[in-house]
Design an enzyme around this catalytic site. Structure first.
Site, PDB file in Angstrom:
ATOM      1  N   ASP A 133       0.794  -1.226   0.000  1.00  0.00           N
ATOM      2  CA  ASP A 133       0.000   0.000   0.000  1.00  0.00           C
ATOM      3  C   ASP A 133       0.832   1.284   0.000  1.00  0.00           C
ATOM      4  OD1 ASP A 133       0.762  -0.544   2.516  1.00  0.00           O
ATOM      5  OD2 ASP A 133      -1.184  -0.253   3.474  1.00  0.00           O
ATOM      6  N   VAL A 134       2.117   1.191   0.318  1.00  0.00           N
ATOM      7  CA  VAL A 134       2.929   2.405   0.193  1.00  0.00           C
ATOM      8  C   VAL A 134       4.101   2.225  -0.775  1.00  0.00           C
ATOM      9  CG1 VAL A 134       2.385   3.356   2.472  1.00  0.00           C
ATOM     10  CG2 VAL A 134       4.346   1.849   2.236  1.00  0.00           C
ATOM     11  N   LYS A 152      12.529  -2.800  -3.336  1.00  0.00           N
ATOM     12  CA  LYS A 152      11.288  -2.261  -2.772  1.00  0.00           C
ATOM     13  C   LYS A 152      11.407  -0.747  -2.766  1.00  0.00           C
ATOM     14  CE  LYS A 152       8.294  -3.329   1.132  1.00  0.00           C
ATOM     15  NZ  LYS A 152       8.041  -4.378   2.112  1.00  0.00           N
ATOM     16  N   ASP A 248       3.410 -11.035  11.160  1.00  0.00           N
ATOM     17  CA  ASP A 248       2.621 -11.057   9.925  1.00  0.00           C
ATOM     18  C   ASP A 248       2.912 -12.311   9.102  1.00  0.00           C
ATOM     19  OD1 ASP A 248       0.645 -10.043   8.308  1.00  0.00           O
ATOM     20  OD2 ASP A 248       1.957  -8.682   7.204  1.00  0.00           O
ATOM     21  N   LYS A 250       2.177 -15.342   7.031  1.00  0.00           N
ATOM     22  CA  LYS A 250       1.100 -15.809   6.147  1.00  0.00           C
ATOM     23  C   LYS A 250       1.771 -16.225   4.840  1.00  0.00           C
ATOM     24  CE  LYS A 250       0.165 -11.038   4.745  1.00  0.00           C
ATOM     25  NZ  LYS A 250      -0.804  -9.988   4.522  1.00  0.00           N
ATOM     26  N   ASN A 253       3.652 -13.772   2.619  1.00  0.00           N
ATOM     27  CA  ASN A 253       4.923 -13.176   3.042  1.00  0.00           C
ATOM     28  C   ASN A 253       6.064 -14.183   3.064  1.00  0.00           C
ATOM     29  OD1 ASN A 253       3.895 -10.654   3.237  1.00  0.00           O
ATOM     30  ND2 ASN A 253       3.524 -10.730   5.450  1.00  0.00           N
ATOM     31  N   ASP A 266       8.829  -8.953   4.150  1.00  0.00           N
ATOM     32  CA  ASP A 266       7.815  -8.008   4.616  1.00  0.00           C
ATOM     33  C   ASP A 266       7.815  -7.874   6.149  1.00  0.00           C
ATOM     34  OD1 ASP A 266       5.877  -6.147   4.555  1.00  0.00           O
ATOM     35  OD2 ASP A 266       4.301  -7.429   3.727  1.00  0.00           O
ATOM     36  N   THR A 310      -3.060  -9.954   9.830  1.00  0.00           N
ATOM     37  CA  THR A 310      -3.924 -10.172   8.682  1.00  0.00           C
ATOM     38  C   THR A 310      -5.126 -10.965   9.173  1.00  0.00           C
ATOM     39  OG1 THR A 310      -2.074 -10.070   7.173  1.00  0.00           O
ATOM     40  CG2 THR A 310      -4.002 -11.250   6.397  1.00  0.00           C
TER      41      THR A 310
HETATM   42  N1  LIG Z   1      12.837 -10.293  -2.388  1.00  0.00           N
HETATM   43  C1  LIG Z   1      11.822 -10.472  -3.223  1.00  0.00           C
HETATM   44  N2  LIG Z   1      11.946 -11.268  -4.295  1.00  0.00           N
HETATM   45  C2  LIG Z   1      10.913 -11.451  -5.142  1.00  0.00           C
HETATM   46  N3  LIG Z   1       9.701 -10.864  -4.999  1.00  0.00           N
HETATM   47  C3  LIG Z   1       9.519 -10.060  -3.941  1.00  0.00           C
HETATM   48  C4  LIG Z   1      10.557  -9.811  -3.005  1.00  0.00           C
HETATM   49  N4  LIG Z   1      10.066  -8.985  -2.045  1.00  0.00           N
HETATM   50  C5  LIG Z   1       8.801  -8.728  -2.381  1.00  0.00           C
HETATM   51  N5  LIG Z   1       8.451  -9.366  -3.515  1.00  0.00           N
HETATM   52  C6  LIG Z   1       7.152  -9.335  -4.202  1.00  0.00           C
HETATM   53  O1  LIG Z   1       6.516  -8.100  -3.913  1.00  0.00           O
HETATM   54  C7  LIG Z   1       5.309  -8.321  -3.159  1.00  0.00           C
HETATM   55  C8  LIG Z   1       5.118  -7.197  -2.169  1.00  0.00           C
HETATM   56  O2  LIG Z   1       6.207  -7.198  -1.254  1.00  0.00           O
HETATM   57  P1  LIG Z   1       6.030  -6.784   0.248  1.00  0.00           P
HETATM   58  O3  LIG Z   1       4.921  -7.611   0.830  1.00  0.00           O
HETATM   59  O4  LIG Z   1       7.343  -6.830   0.924  1.00  0.00           O
HETATM   60  O5  LIG Z   1       5.565  -5.299   0.024  1.00  0.00           O
HETATM   61  P2  LIG Z   1       4.782  -4.364   0.982  1.00  0.00           P
HETATM   62  O6  LIG Z   1       4.775  -3.033   0.331  1.00  0.00           O
HETATM   63  O7  LIG Z   1       5.407  -4.402   2.343  1.00  0.00           O
HETATM   64  O8  LIG Z   1       3.385  -5.031   1.047  1.00  0.00           O
HETATM   65  P3  LIG Z   1       2.310  -4.974   2.217  1.00  0.00           P
HETATM   66  O9  LIG Z   1       1.475  -3.766   1.958  1.00  0.00           O
HETATM   67  O10 LIG Z   1       1.598  -6.309   2.049  1.00  0.00           O
HETATM   68  O11 LIG Z   1       3.052  -4.887   3.527  1.00  0.00           O
HETATM   69  C9  LIG Z   1       5.492  -9.703  -2.553  1.00  0.00           C
HETATM   70  O12 LIG Z   1       4.266 -10.312  -2.286  1.00  0.00           O
HETATM   71  C10 LIG Z   1       6.253 -10.427  -3.660  1.00  0.00           C
HETATM   72  O13 LIG Z   1       5.389 -10.853  -4.679  1.00  0.00           O
END
Ligand SMILES: Nc1ncnc2c1ncn2[C@@H]1O[C@H](COP(=O)(O)OP(=O)(O)OP(=O)(O)O)[C@@H](O)[C@H]1O
Length: 480
Positions: A133-134, A152, A248, A250, A253, A266, A310
């Site tokens: 979401d961010v 990220k 968290d 699930k 993650n 995450d 969650t």
């Molecule tokens: N190291 C990684 N390698 C491959 N894909 C990744 C990796 N990290 C994240 N992703 C992909 O990106 C998605 C979102 O990552 P993440 O959950 O860390 O983001 P977030 O912004 O923290 O999301 P949330 O709002 O759920 O907390 C993951 O579900 C996965 O599909």
């Protein structure tokens, strides 16, 4: 596990006659995971179902303890929801032991922290992997090394708007401190005027959740579920030892490394006990078993009251808002094992309210229809014990991971060699750009990483992101 905390622990137990055996398992694990297979390093080219995935956060107010304990079993309004909850025997014990902030020092040999060696323009975006979401997570290639990473990118504007700055800082801190084969590796973190960047190991196997959807019946056999549960326990054990509650867990993650081993990701909901408590030794009930590490003591001082998690994975004590501890991670492990086996979570209702009522009030139901996969009594037993509603008697509540590992369900698990066992699901090899087990992301990838310039500390003015560390982390086993 070569952190300052762990080293202190080693020094202390070295002088304790019975303690050495307890460490052998952990040390073996730590060493073996780094030696033959090496660190699960960045992926280099040379070498789609969805469910509601809402993470509950601070938008919901926490319940007052008084509201939650007015009746033995009555109607209560908690977190804006009307629920029937059983009275907690110690519901009034709202324990918010808080200590001053603390930043970890990096005395470990296995992570070397250096000032950041890259900037946004060092990377080229290849494709969007996921969205939160961010922020967004992109597959990127570092221009000079050709290595692939998951980047990220978190929007500062969105973080300020949604009050999520602290979470991003916590995530960076946890990733930068952790060095474990089942926890995603951070290589660089830096910031530009508008964004924070976390450059992580690319997990080519994608989301475990997606991989589950591709299995016959969308579930796993008991032995396979046990394998993943064991890897998750090893990761949670490490996090707890470091003083973190994950909060968290699930399938969304859990990512799959190209080898098929899991990697937790995450960490924005994780909570740090600052400083981490001292690990202690617990004697095993059976004289034939070596003493074990009590990871519960590392976070014993941490009881937090935020309403996070969650929906279907949330623990009863979080719903009740009477404070929660590391025992929430053992609850979520119980839900995860159940979901791996039966492809649904045990307390899912038609809406959030109903789900919460079930979490609080009903015993874990095991499917008895003919098509449900049969599971052993030991498997049901471990699930039931992890899903005990009272977090003070739940499995894991006494000595943490050691309790869970000692359950007879895991008798056949070779904890020391987990990293060397062949995982049940091996992701198909790809060259990164055609990655599997990722959601279909329809977005044209702009090259704005290249357009952004690195921002270090700005002189003067209030920088809300000043505590976000810009670092490059070198890990033992990296070849550069
Ligand atoms: N190291 C990684 N390698 C491959 N894909 C990744 C990796 N990290 C994240 N992703 C992909 O990106 C998605 C979102 O990552 P993440 O959950 O860390 O983001 P977030 O912004 O923290 O999301 P949330 O709002 O759920 O907390 C993951 O579900 C996965 O599909």
């Amino acid at each position: 596990m070569k952190t300052d905390v762990f080293q202190q622990f080693l020094r202390r137990v070295a002088s304790t006659p019975n303690a050495k055996a307890a460490l052998d398992d952990s040390l073996h694990k730590s060493h073996s995971t780094k030696s033959t297979s090496g660190h699960l390093g960045p992926y280099s080219p040379s070498s789609a179902a969805a469910r509601s995935n809402t993470t509950l956060g601070s938008t919901m107010t926490t319940a007052s303890t008084a509201t939650a304990t007015t009746a033995n079993y009555g109607h209560s309004k908690i977190n804006g929801l009307h629920l029937n909850i059983p009275k907690s025997p110690n519901g009034s014990a709202l324990d918010l032991r808080r200590v001053g902030t603390f930043r970890r020092t990096y005395s470990s040999n296995s992570i070397k922290k250096k000032s950041v060696e890259v900037s946004p323009s060092s990377f080229v975006k290849i494709r969007l992997l996921g969205k939160g979401d961010v922020g967004k997570v992109y597959l990127v290639r570092q221009k000079d090394t050709e290595r692939l990473y998951a980047m990220k990118v978190l929007s500062k504007k969105e973080m300020i708007k949604r009050n999520k700055i602290k979470r991003a800082l916590a995530e960076q801190e946890i990733l930068a401190t952790s060095n474990h084969p089942f926890i995603v590796t951070l290589y660089h973190s830096f910031q530009s005027e508008d964004y924070l960047y976390l450059c992580m190991e690319y997990c080519m196997g994608g989301e475990f959740f997606r991989a589950l959807q591709t299995r016959p019946g969308k579930h796993l056999l008991e032995e396979d579920a046990k394998f993943y549960a064991a890897e998750v326990i090893a990761a949670l054990e490490y996090l707890h030892l470091m003083g973190f509650i994950y909060r968290d867990l699930k399938p969304e993650n859990i990512l799959l490394h190209q080898t098929g081993h899991i990697m937790l990701t995450d960490f924005d909901l994780s909570k740090q006990s600052s400083p981490a408590g001292e690990p202690t030794i617990v004697k095993n009930a059976s004289p034939s078993m070596p003493p074990a590490i009590d990871t519960k003591s590392c976070i014993a001082g941490l009881r937090t009251n935020s309403f996070v998690g969650t929906e279907e994975y949330i623990a009863p004590e979080v719903i009740k808002g009477c404070g929660h501890t590391s025992a929430v991670d053992w609850w979520t492990l119980g839900i995860l094992i159940y979901e791996m086996l039966f492809s649904v979570t045990p307390f899912k209702g038609n809406n959030r309210n109903q789900t919460f009522e079930k979490i609080l009030n009903i015993e874990v139901p095991f499917p008895d229809h003919p098509s449900a996969q049969p599971v052993s009594a030991l498997c049901k037993s471990v699930i039931r014990k992890l899903l005990i509603k009272d977090d003070t008697v739940r499995l894991g509540s006494k000595a943490g991971a050691s309790d869970v590992k000692a359950h007879p369900f895991f008798k056949t698990t070779n904890w020391a060699l987990l990293r060397h066992l062949p995982p049940p699901i091996i992701p198909q090899q790809s060259f990164g750009t055609d990655a599997i087990n990722f959601r279909q992301m329809h977005e044209s990838v702009s090259l704005d990483i290249e357009g952004e310039e690195l921002v270090l500390q700005k002189p003067g003015g209030k920088n809300l992101f000043a505590n976000f560390s810009s670092v490059t982390l070198h890990h033992d086993g990296d070849d550069d």
